[in-house]
Design an enzyme around this catalytic site. Structure first.
Site, PDB file in Angstrom:
ATOM      1  N   LYS A  79      -8.349   9.711   2.030  1.00 16.11           N
ATOM      2  CA  LYS A  79      -7.887  10.282   0.764  1.00 16.11           C
ATOM      3  C   LYS A  79      -9.027  10.828  -0.082  1.00 16.11           C
ATOM      4  O   LYS A  79     -10.207  10.592   0.163  1.00 16.11           O
ATOM      5  CB  LYS A  79      -7.043   9.262   0.007  1.00 16.11           C
ATOM      6  CG  LYS A  79      -5.687   9.079   0.688  1.00 16.11           C
ATOM      7  CD  LYS A  79      -4.709   8.260  -0.094  1.00 16.11           C
ATOM      8  CE  LYS A  79      -3.339   8.282   0.607  1.00 16.11           C
ATOM      9  NZ  LYS A  79      -2.367   7.401  -0.038  1.00 16.11           N
ATOM     10  N   ARG A 123      -2.678   1.259   6.143  1.00 16.88           N
ATOM     11  CA  ARG A 123      -2.066   2.429   6.788  1.00 16.88           C
ATOM     12  C   ARG A 123      -3.171   3.459   7.015  1.00 16.88           C
ATOM     13  O   ARG A 123      -3.787   3.937   6.061  1.00 16.88           O
ATOM     14  CB  ARG A 123      -0.966   3.001   5.890  1.00 16.88           C
ATOM     15  CG  ARG A 123      -0.241   4.225   6.443  1.00 16.88           C
ATOM     16  CD  ARG A 123       0.771   4.733   5.422  1.00 16.88           C
ATOM     17  NE  ARG A 123       1.547   5.852   5.921  1.00 16.88           N
ATOM     18  CZ  ARG A 123       1.171   7.128   5.855  1.00 16.88           C
ATOM     19  NH1 ARG A 123       0.002   7.440   5.293  1.00 16.88           N
ATOM     20  NH2 ARG A 123       1.950   8.086   6.322  1.00 16.88           N
TER      21      ARG A 123
END
Length: 288
Positions: free
Chosen positions: A224, A266
């Site tokens: 991210k 995740r």
């Protein structure tokens, strides 16, 4: 380091932080859009993730990157269902990543054992009743609105207590809607309506989130933007590395999350995070 991760009813009790591998059946994911867009490639990729150490595989057919527009229901179903069915037929524990109740229902019928809704049940009013009826676990993520304008919603006075309060409301909606609390997983929503400083503050407060919300945590930091920002500061200060060059940083967050008692991480690249959570388990065992 706290060893308590919490059990999720309906799923195995792992002796460590679990690893959820990501299969994006999309042409426009920020991380790997288009690489696994056809069903055969996506199924093979999911099986490869399991070989590399994934405990679950999360299949999604709609990009949630900042600025992304929604695909229609028929297209999402076309992308997701063959992959869910193919992986489930191979004995893989499959999660479906969707904001649509209809997709969740059909994915569960095809073999999915978990519904991962980045809106926490807010995007579709039928989602909570559908998951309650299906009797599967539900991931409630912190969400302030759709991807198209989520960056405009990244305004906080004090991000940690505000995210906790908003997640508490989402958890209450899920439980009031018929999903047993023991089937609910909480996700702080890293990267969703948050700037880098917000994401870092939430990673630093994982134990507080888990303690105050009382439910297992899924931490989804993989590749991210906040990791890109951190890595840029260690280089020229301005240019973040591409998403696929953030896997080592992702594994670092996986180790931190596991040490703080996260239920699962995740990730797109599984092997490094699978190693990281096992090291965290070994260190925790040595300290007890």
């Amino acid at each position: 380091m706290n060893a308590t991760r919490g059990q999720v009813s309906g799923l195995p009790l792992w002796d460590r932080c679990a690893v959820m591998g990501v299969v994006n059946v999309t042409p426009d994911s920020f991380s790997d859009g288009g690489r696994w867009f056809d069903s055969e490639s996506a199924i093979k990729h999911g099986l490869d993730l399991v070989t590399e150490g994934a405990d679950l595989v999360d299949v999604g057919g709609e990009s949630t990157r900042p600025g992304a527009r929604r695909v229609d229901e028929a297209e999402e179903l076309r992308r997701v269902l063959p992959v869910v069915r193919g992986l489930a037929d191979e004995g893989v524990l499959v999660s479906v990543d969707t904001m649509r109740a209809s997709v969740a229902e059909r994915a569960v019928a095809a073999g999915a054992v978990l519904v991962n809704d980045v809106s926490g049940g807010q995007a579709d009013p039928e989602m909570v009743p559908a998951v309650a009826a299906a009797g599967v676990p539900f991931v409630v993520m912190h969400w302030r609105g759709r991807s198209i304008d989520m960056n405009n919603r990244a305004v906080y006075g004090d991000v940690v207590p505000e995210v906790i309060a908003e997640l508490r409301d989402s958890l209450a909606r899920a439980v009031d809607g018929g999903i047993p609390a023991e089937r609910v997983v909480i996700d702080p929503g890293l990267g969703f309506a948050k700037r880098a400083e917000h994401d870092l503050a939430l990673v630093a407060a994982l134990s507080r989130l888990r303690a105050e919300l009382g439910r297992p945590l899924l931490v989804a930091a993989s590749r991210k933007r906040f990791l890109g920002r951190v890595l840029a500061e260690g280089q020229d200060g301005t240019t973040p590395p591409p998403a696929r060059e953030r896997d080592a940083a992702t594994a670092a967050v996986s180790a931190l999350a596991a040490a703080e008692g996260a239920w699962a991480v995740r990730v797109h690249e599984v092997r490094a995070s699978a190693d990281a959570v096992r090291v965290a388990r070994a260190v925790r065992a040595a300290a007890t």
